[in-house]
Design an enzyme around this catalytic site. Structure first.
Site, PDB file in Angstrom:
ATOM      1  CG  ASP A  83     -15.029  60.598 -21.414  1.00  0.00           C
ATOM      2  OD1 ASP A  83     -13.955  60.066 -21.069  1.00  0.00           O
ATOM      3  OD2 ASP A  83     -15.679  60.207 -22.390  1.00  0.00           O
TER       4      ASP A  83
HETATM    5  C1  BGC Z   1     -13.784  57.627 -23.384  1.00  0.00           C
HETATM    6  C2  BGC Z   1     -14.556  56.925 -22.296  1.00  0.00           C
HETATM    7  C3  BGC Z   1     -13.634  56.106 -21.424  1.00  0.00           C
HETATM    8  C4  BGC Z   1     -12.567  57.019 -20.877  1.00  0.00           C
HETATM    9  C5  BGC Z   1     -11.621  56.335 -19.918  1.00  0.00           C
HETATM   10  C6  BGC Z   1     -12.543  58.334 -22.868  1.00  0.00           C
HETATM   11  O1  BGC Z   1     -11.712  58.724 -23.904  1.00  0.00           O
HETATM   12  O2  BGC Z   1     -14.628  58.545 -24.024  1.00  0.00           O
HETATM   13  O3  BGC Z   1     -15.565  56.123 -22.874  1.00  0.00           O
HETATM   14  O4  BGC Z   1     -14.362  55.477 -20.409  1.00  0.00           O
HETATM   15  O5  BGC Z   1     -11.814  57.545 -21.958  1.00  0.00           O
HETATM   16  O6  BGC Z   1     -10.736  55.524 -20.550  1.00  0.00           O
END
Ligand code: BGC
Length: 725
Positions: free
Chosen positions: A272
């Site tokens: 993430d």
């Molecule tokens: C979130 C994810 C997301 C990623 C990309 C993160 O802050 O936890 O769920 O897919 O950002 O945008």
């Protein structure tokens, strides 16, 4: 394209580049949210050899803009030695969030209340089509996190508190996203996220520590991910938090032993946001950013969502040269990345001309969004005493008030045109507020509303205006809840409905006019004090662009509500038990030495939801009373609509293991369905359960089935059976 042969041609720099994912900031001009900076882009693709790009800087792009971006990226790819296409990833969370003009749908917490997988499948298919039309082949969805902590700001993104419901609904989305062939223009690679235990932070704060026993990890949180793997999910995103003292991004046990060896996941594992460097900056299991890279890659990460710089690339090259990260691990990761690109057909067709081929948000896709919004509507109170107040007579005079009455962002929630979903200016002008939908339906002359579009504006909480207007109406409809938010910024230190809304509701009740609450919210706000005083309560969750219409149709009886809660709606903030708690969790000693049970005391239990008609269940029939290994238990019952209007009913089938060597929960959901019945209509409902459905995680952490007594429950009916092994 032969992956092995291609891999052999790649230099270490190219391999590590493939494992690097950067964000749109690295191809957009510094002070712009949509102007390409070709120099920066060339640096990313040609110089740094990145394998993947994600995200937008602020808000959704049009299909044309996406085409321009994709073409610009591909132009740079063609300048590289091996011309490996860049894979773009995006968050199309409840519809294609970042494709301007796309179709949005209700959030998962409402979708789960429909108990209707077909709606999930249709919404996901449309999302796949509208995402791929932008040339984006990889969707960071669905969420397989089980929503056990209502304070968590991402509760609305979950399918609620039940493991099976989450597994089946998110699993359905995976199947619909990926279809049969990832090369097709109506599919995208799905991403099961966030592996593992992300939805259960001890404090309720996003990305903070979880302490979850091995038993609960395997019983509650792991099975949905197994379901995703069984359905062939292409990718996984990792939980940013820690479990039992170990950040998941640094856990070999979770990322390799469990995810790869046990679950047999073969796809690509992406981190993430910024989560490798955070092993150093936040979690402090690595003394330097470089050490963090080594820990994460050796634990099993294939791609780093870095996403703001190229430090990951530099450190990983050094670590391989120093022998800290074996080249075998790099080759394994790059093989998975290249395979995904190949499976998606990116080598032959790196570009999609979406804007020429498809129309977004058509009457057909809107009809699905509307059907889904209607099906999410969950009526939890209707009338004081026996006399229902809803639906209203066709043209009542209504005072419509509260911050959600004239606002569109709260109807959508997170990931709606922007990450936070709060920017009203980003919404299409065609989206109706509840006020607009209501006045269109019953006429301006029948609606008084002083609510403004800005959620927090003082006008929306004006008690004097409310009191003065109440005199002129038959009904008060108060639209309360929460404005849109996403992730960390959505944290709230309390689950109580905020003070200004409570004061407004109390004042409305005092007027003596019947008050109906419409709760537009991503997580359950505690409204215990209001419940006995108001006439009706409709939970609308985050119903999406046609949500206002669905709410108004429900209030006026054009739609008969059928939503069933996918979580236990809390009555008190310190009492957050889930429906599948243990027997002893209900024990209370309210008076010294007088022990009772009954300690599961939510405002409304999991599975609760009223209708404008009535249903009755017949006796449960089982094909066997004694089950041996491998036997199938066939359960059937009749359900009848005994009222005088058509209605849909969501039907849950629970199992209770009466005694077991690990304390059994009071019941667990094993199957569900939903059926529409005309007045007087009777339908047979059948479910089949297998051995796995009767199993649990034993004391040694392994799944087992034990002999003994069980009960199966559907509606108000219960039947016993016995497992003999
Ligand atoms: C979130 C994810 C997301 C990623 C990309 C993160 O802050 O936890 O769920 O897919 O950002 O945008």
């Amino acid at each position: 394209m032969n992956i092995k042969a291609l891999l052999q041609k790649l230099t270490l720099e190219e391999k590590v580049g493939q494992m690097t994912q950067v964000t749109s900031h690295l191809y957009l001009k510094d002070n712009s949210s949509d102007q390409l900076d070709i120099k920066k882009l060339a640096n990313a693709v040609v110089n740094k050899k990145v394998g993947s790009i994600l995200n937008v800087k602020t808000h959704a792009f049009s299909l044309e803009k996406w085409e321009e971006i994709m073409a610009a990226i591909q132009k740079q790819v063609l300048k590289t030695k091996n011309k490996i296409p860049v894979i773009y990833g995006i968050d199309s969370i409840h519809g294609a969030t970042y494709v301007k003009g796309a179709t949005l749908f209700p959030h998962n917490i409402g979708m789960a209340a429909t108990r209707d997988n077909s709606l999930v499948a249709k919404a996901a298919k449309i999302t796949a089509i509208e995402t791929r039309a932008a040339g984006i082949p990889w969707n960071f969805d669905p969420v397989f996190d089980v929503g056990r902590v209502p304070a968590w700001a991402r509760f609305e993104e979950t399918f609620g508190e039940d493991t099976y419901l989450c597994a089946q609904m998110a699993g359905t989305a995976v199947t619909a996203y990926q279809g049969k062939d990832l090369r097709a223009t109506d599919t995208v690679a799905a991403c099961m996220k966030h592996f593992l235990g992300y939805s259960s932070p001890d404090s309720g704060h996003d990305r903070t520590p979880s302490n979850i026993s091995e038993n609960q990890l395997r019983e509650i949180f792991l099975p949905p991910f197994q379901e995703a793997v069984n359905r062939g999910v292409a990718t996984v995103m990792i939980n940013s938090g820690e479990i039992n003292g170990v950040p998941v991004h640094g856990s070999y046990k979770l990322l390799t032993t469990i995810l790869r060896k046990e679950l047999k996941f073969k796809g690509l594992a992406v981190t993430d946001w910024e989560d490798i460097i955070r092993l150093h900056t936040r979690h402090r299991i690595a003394a330097t950013p470089k050490e963090a890279v080594g820990i994460a890659i050796n634990a099993g990460i294939d791609m780093s969502m870095v996403p703001f710089d190229y430090s990951f690339t530099k450190y990983l090259i050094e670590l391989v040269k120093e022998g800290v990260v074996p080249i075998k691990r790099i080759d394994e990761a790059v093989t998975r990345i290249l395979k995904l690109k190949k499976d998606l057909g990116l080598f032959e067709h790196p570009l999609v001309k979406g804007s020429e081929k498809i129309a977004l948000n058509t009457p057909e896709t809107q009809a699905i969004s509307l059907a889904a919004a209607r099906a999410t509507m969950t009526l939890v109170k209707n009338g004081k005493g026996k006399k229902p107040i809803l639906p209203f007579s066709k043209k009542p005079k209504i005072l419509l008030a509260g911050p959600a009455a004239n606002n569109v962002s709260c109807l959508h929630g997170s990931w709606s045109w922007t990450w936070q979903g709060k920017e009203v200016a980003q919404y299409p002008k065609t989206v109706k507020t509840i006020q607009k939908a209501l006045t269109e339906k019953i006429g301006k002359e029948n609606v008084i509303c002083f609510s403004k579009s800005k959620y927090d504006t003082a006008d929306n909480f004006n008690i004097k205006k409310l009191q003065a207007s109440a005199k002129k109406v038959d009904q008060i409809v108060l639209c309360l809840g929460e404005d849109a938010y996403a992730e960390g910024p959505g944290y709230s230190p309390t689950l109580l409905l905020d003070d200004r809304q409570m004061a407004l509701a109390m004042a409305a009740i005092k007027t003596g006019k019947p008050v109906t609450l419409v709760m537009v919210q991503g997580r359950p706000r505690i409204i215990r004090k209001l419940v006995p005083e108001v006439a009706a309560i409709l939970l609308a969750y985050r119903p999406g662009p046609l949500g206002a219409q669905a709410i108004v149709e429900t209030l006026l009886g054009d739609h008969n509500p059928s939503g069933k809660l996918a979580f236990s709606y809390p009555r008190y903030s310190n009492d957050l038990q889930t429906y599948d708690h243990k027997y002893s969790a209900e024990v209370q000693e309210l008076v010294p030495a007088v022990i009772t049970d009954g300690g599961y005391n939510p405002q409304w239990p999991f599975g609760f939801g009223l209708s404008y008609t009535n249903f009755e269940f017949g006796k449960l029939r089982l094909n066997k009373k004694h089950l041996k290994r491998g036997d199938i238990l066939k359960i059937s019952t009749m359900v009848k609509n005994t009222g005088n209007r058509a209605g849909t009913i969501g039907i849950d089938c629970f199992i209770r293991d009466c005694y077991a060597s690990v304390t059994p929960p009071v019941k667990r959901l094993k199957r569900y369905t939903s059926v529409m019945l005309a007045p007087g209509e009777v339908q047979k409902i059948s479910f089949e359960l297998n051995e796995m459905d009767l199993s649990f995680i034993g004391q040694d952490g392994k799944r087992i089935v034990e002999a003994g007594d069980f009960e199966v429950m559907v509606g108000s009916e219960v039947r016993k059976f016995r497992v003999v092994i």
